[in-house]
Design a protein around this motif. Structure first.
Motif, PDB file in Angstrom:
ATOM      1  N   LEU A   1       0.825  -1.205   0.000  1.00  0.00           N
ATOM      2  CA  LEU A   1       0.000   0.000   0.000  1.00  0.00           C
ATOM      3  C   LEU A   1       0.860   1.256   0.000  1.00  0.00           C
ATOM      4  CD1 LEU A   1      -2.732   1.476   0.344  1.00  0.00           C
ATOM      5  CD2 LEU A   1      -2.470   1.178   2.800  1.00  0.00           C
ATOM      6  N   LEU A   2       1.975   1.220   0.679  1.00  0.00           N
ATOM      7  CA  LEU A   2       2.821   2.399   0.823  1.00  0.00           C
ATOM      8  C   LEU A   2       3.527   2.806  -0.458  1.00  0.00           C
ATOM      9  CD1 LEU A   2       4.468   1.594   4.271  1.00  0.00           C
ATOM     10  CD2 LEU A   2       2.653   3.244   3.816  1.00  0.00           C
ATOM     11  N   ARG A   3       3.543   1.930  -1.449  1.00  0.00           N
ATOM     12  CA  ARG A   3       4.297   2.217  -2.671  1.00  0.00           C
ATOM     13  C   ARG A   3       3.769   3.435  -3.432  1.00  0.00           C
ATOM     14  NH1 ARG A   3       8.032  -1.543  -3.687  1.00  0.00           N
ATOM     15  NH2 ARG A   3       7.848  -3.565  -2.633  1.00  0.00           N
ATOM     16  N   ASP A   4       2.479   3.759  -3.273  1.00  0.00           N
ATOM     17  CA  ASP A   4       1.971   4.929  -3.980  1.00  0.00           C
ATOM     18  C   ASP A   4       1.756   6.121  -3.037  1.00  0.00           C
ATOM     19  OD1 ASP A   4      -0.272   4.163  -2.588  1.00  0.00           O
ATOM     20  OD2 ASP A   4      -1.552   3.902  -4.358  1.00  0.00           O
ATOM     21  N   PHE A   5       2.365   6.077  -1.842  1.00  0.00           N
ATOM     22  CA  PHE A   5       2.313   7.215  -0.933  1.00  0.00           C
ATOM     23  C   PHE A   5       3.259   8.315  -1.428  1.00  0.00           C
ATOM     24  CE2 PHE A   5      -0.585   5.170   1.521  1.00  0.00           C
ATOM     25  CZ  PHE A   5      -0.680   5.542   2.856  1.00  0.00           C
ATOM     26  N   ASP A   6       3.050   9.513  -0.918  1.00  0.00           N
ATOM     27  CA  ASP A   6       3.884  10.647  -1.319  1.00  0.00           C
ATOM     28  C   ASP A   6       5.205  10.692  -0.566  1.00  0.00           C
ATOM     29  OD1 ASP A   6       1.862  12.149  -3.053  1.00  0.00           O
ATOM     30  OD2 ASP A   6       0.763  11.890  -1.182  1.00  0.00           O
ATOM     31  N   ARG A   7       5.186  10.174   0.659  1.00  0.00           N
ATOM     32  CA  ARG A   7       6.374  10.290   1.509  1.00  0.00           C
ATOM     33  C   ARG A   7       6.373   9.177   2.540  1.00  0.00           C
ATOM     34  NH1 ARG A   7       7.392  15.618   5.361  1.00  0.00           N
ATOM     35  NH2 ARG A   7       9.426  15.034   6.241  1.00  0.00           N
TER      36      ARG A   7
ATOM     37  N   ALA B   1      14.446   4.182  16.876  1.00  0.00           N
ATOM     38  CA  ALA B   1      14.788   4.663  18.224  1.00  0.00           C
ATOM     39  C   ALA B   1      14.441   6.136  18.403  1.00  0.00           C
ATOM     40  CB  ALA B   1      16.262   4.416  18.512  1.00  0.00           C
ATOM     41  N   GLY B   2      13.264   6.539  17.923  1.00  0.00           N
ATOM     42  CA  GLY B   2      12.803   7.899  18.130  1.00  0.00           C
ATOM     43  C   GLY B   2      13.440   8.951  17.252  1.00  0.00           C
ATOM     44  N   ARG B   3      14.132   8.521  16.207  1.00  0.00           N
ATOM     45  CA  ARG B   3      14.750   9.458  15.264  1.00  0.00           C
ATOM     46  C   ARG B   3      14.412   9.054  13.827  1.00  0.00           C
ATOM     47  NH1 ARG B   3      18.326  12.921  17.450  1.00  0.00           N
ATOM     48  NH2 ARG B   3      19.013  12.512  19.590  1.00  0.00           N
ATOM     49  N   VAL B   4      14.505  10.022  12.935  1.00  0.00           N
ATOM     50  CA  VAL B   4      14.279   9.734  11.521  1.00  0.00           C
ATOM     51  C   VAL B   4      15.557   9.155  10.935  1.00  0.00           C
ATOM     52  CG1 VAL B   4      13.750  10.694   9.259  1.00  0.00           C
ATOM     53  CG2 VAL B   4      12.540  11.544  11.273  1.00  0.00           C
ATOM     54  N   ARG B   5      15.480   7.895  10.531  1.00  0.00           N
ATOM     55  CA  ARG B   5      16.646   7.297   9.882  1.00  0.00           C
ATOM     56  C   ARG B   5      16.650   7.616   8.391  1.00  0.00           C
ATOM     57  NH1 ARG B   5      19.130   1.159  10.305  1.00  0.00           N
ATOM     58  NH2 ARG B   5      20.447   1.311   8.439  1.00  0.00           N
ATOM     59  N   MET B   6      15.468   7.643   7.776  1.00  0.00           N
ATOM     60  CA  MET B   6      15.394   7.977   6.356  1.00  0.00           C
ATOM     61  C   MET B   6      14.022   8.567   6.061  1.00  0.00           C
ATOM     62  SD  MET B   6      16.444   5.542   3.141  1.00  0.00           S
ATOM     63  CE  MET B   6      16.663   6.230   1.497  1.00  0.00           C
ATOM     64  N   ASP B   7      13.984   9.510   5.138  1.00  0.00           N
ATOM     65  CA  ASP B   7      12.777  10.283   4.854  1.00  0.00           C
ATOM     66  C   ASP B   7      12.771  10.606   3.366  1.00  0.00           C
ATOM     67  OD1 ASP B   7      11.605  13.534   6.095  1.00  0.00           O
ATOM     68  OD2 ASP B   7      10.762  12.184   4.620  1.00  0.00           O
ATOM     69  N   GLY B   8      11.765  10.132   2.644  1.00  0.00           N
ATOM     70  CA  GLY B   8      11.729  10.419   1.221  1.00  0.00           C
ATOM     71  C   GLY B   8      10.645   9.650   0.504  1.00  0.00           C
ATOM     72  N   ALA B   9      10.840   9.447  -0.781  1.00  0.00           N
ATOM     73  CA  ALA B   9       9.872   8.736  -1.605  1.00  0.00           C
ATOM     74  C   ALA B   9       9.937   7.235  -1.317  1.00  0.00           C
ATOM     75  CB  ALA B   9      10.149   8.992  -3.081  1.00  0.00           C
ATOM     76  N   PRO B  10       8.807   6.519  -1.504  1.00  0.00           N
ATOM     77  CA  PRO B  10       8.783   5.078  -1.216  1.00  0.00           C
ATOM     78  C   PRO B  10       9.834   4.281  -1.975  1.00  0.00           C
ATOM     79  CG  PRO B  10       6.552   5.901  -1.483  1.00  0.00           C
ATOM     80  CD  PRO B  10       7.462   7.027  -1.859  1.00  0.00           C
ATOM     81  N   ASP B  11      10.108   4.657  -3.229  1.00  0.00           N
ATOM     82  CA  ASP B  11      11.046   3.853  -4.015  1.00  0.00           C
ATOM     83  C   ASP B  11      12.477   3.955  -3.503  1.00  0.00           C
ATOM     84  OD1 ASP B  11      11.606   6.421  -4.842  1.00  0.00           O
ATOM     85  OD2 ASP B  11      11.205   6.076  -6.963  1.00  0.00           O
ATOM     86  N   GLY B  12      12.743   4.887  -2.611  1.00  0.00           N
ATOM     87  CA  GLY B  12      14.047   4.959  -1.975  1.00  0.00           C
ATOM     88  C   GLY B  12      14.049   4.405  -0.570  1.00  0.00           C
TER      89      GLY B  12
END
Length: 247
Positions: A208-214, A220-231
């Motif tokens: 389902l997440l493959r067509d999400f925008d982000r 551990a309470g931090r953003v490890r990665m943030d971007g498009a689903p294909d990445g």
């Protein structure tokens, strides 16, 4: 990969943030869940992924005003969740993992109309609108059905319609498919895709997440990665030794 504090579009064109976490700190029990956490969310469809204990569900509860930060601020459409907690239901709808934790009333009509009457709508009109909402979603005639006698999928759908009845602009969904069989899961996914509301969802339904925008991968309470689903998805799969759906 974006830094935690960066907007998703240039500052000169970025719309007013729908959700913003600024320097948030939170301790639950003896565990520090967030410490100086900052994030701005504006996209129509945002997924939160990560291992258990990474802070995904806690982040949703902070956004919905169900938890308050120890330090820092959480804002919904510019409203501080501490100062405007009573105003949040006009903007935020929350769908829990287990519908039995959310359903309050013995009949479907009561469950769906409650939020409307709380917002000041006369009971008769609230019932009329509840019936119209049910019919719109293919559930005409459900008004008198007992909520306890519904299947898990039907309960989850009623919870979704009850949330929508309040007219929120943002939906926070915490593992909404986990207890559903495949046909019911596919039906609920189809309904969610068609909704105009902005969606922030915690899920392990990676397809389902493959067509999400982000996608935001928490660790551990931090953003490890943030971007498009294909990445983000391939990187997450690689980190846990998972080859992906269908394997």
């Amino acid at each position: 990969m974006r830094a935690e504090h960066e907007p998703t579009t240039p500052a000169t064109t970025e719309p007013k943030p729908h959700l913003r976490f600024d320097g948030v700190a939170l301790t639950r029990g003896e565990r520090r869940v967030f410490d100086g956490f900052s994030l701005t969310l504006t996209e129509p469809r945002i997924g939160l992924i990560g291992n258990n204990g990474s802070g995904k569900s806690t982040l949703l509860r902070l956004a919905g005003g169900l938890l308050m930060p120890d330090a820092g601020t959480v804002q919904v459409h510019g409203l501080d969740t501490r100062e405007h907690r009573r105003d949040l239901p006009r903007h935020i709808g929350f769908l829990f993992q287990n519908p039995d934790h959310q359903i309050l009333f013995p009949t479907v009509e009561e469950e769906i109309s409650f939020g409307m009457t709380e917002n000041g709508l006369p009971t008769k009109e609230a019932k009329r609108q509840a019936a119209a909402l049910l019919a719109e979603h293919g559930c005409a005639g459900w008004e008198g059905r007992a909520t306890h006698a519904l299947s898990e999928g039907q309960k989850q759908l009623v919870c979704l319609l009850a949330v929508l009845s309040g007219g929120p602009s943002i939906l926070l969904l915490d593992e909404p498919f986990s207890s559903l069989d495949l046909p019911t899961r596919l039906d609920l996914r189809r309904r969610l895709r068609a909704l105009p509301q902005r969606v922030v969802m915690v899920t392990h339904d990676f397809d389902l997440l493959r067509d999400f925008d982000r996608l935001i991968w928490l660790e551990a309470g931090r953003v490890r990665m943030d971007g498009a689903p294909d990445g983000v998805l391939p990187a997450y799969f690689d980190s846990v030794g998972y080859a992906g759906p269908g394997t």
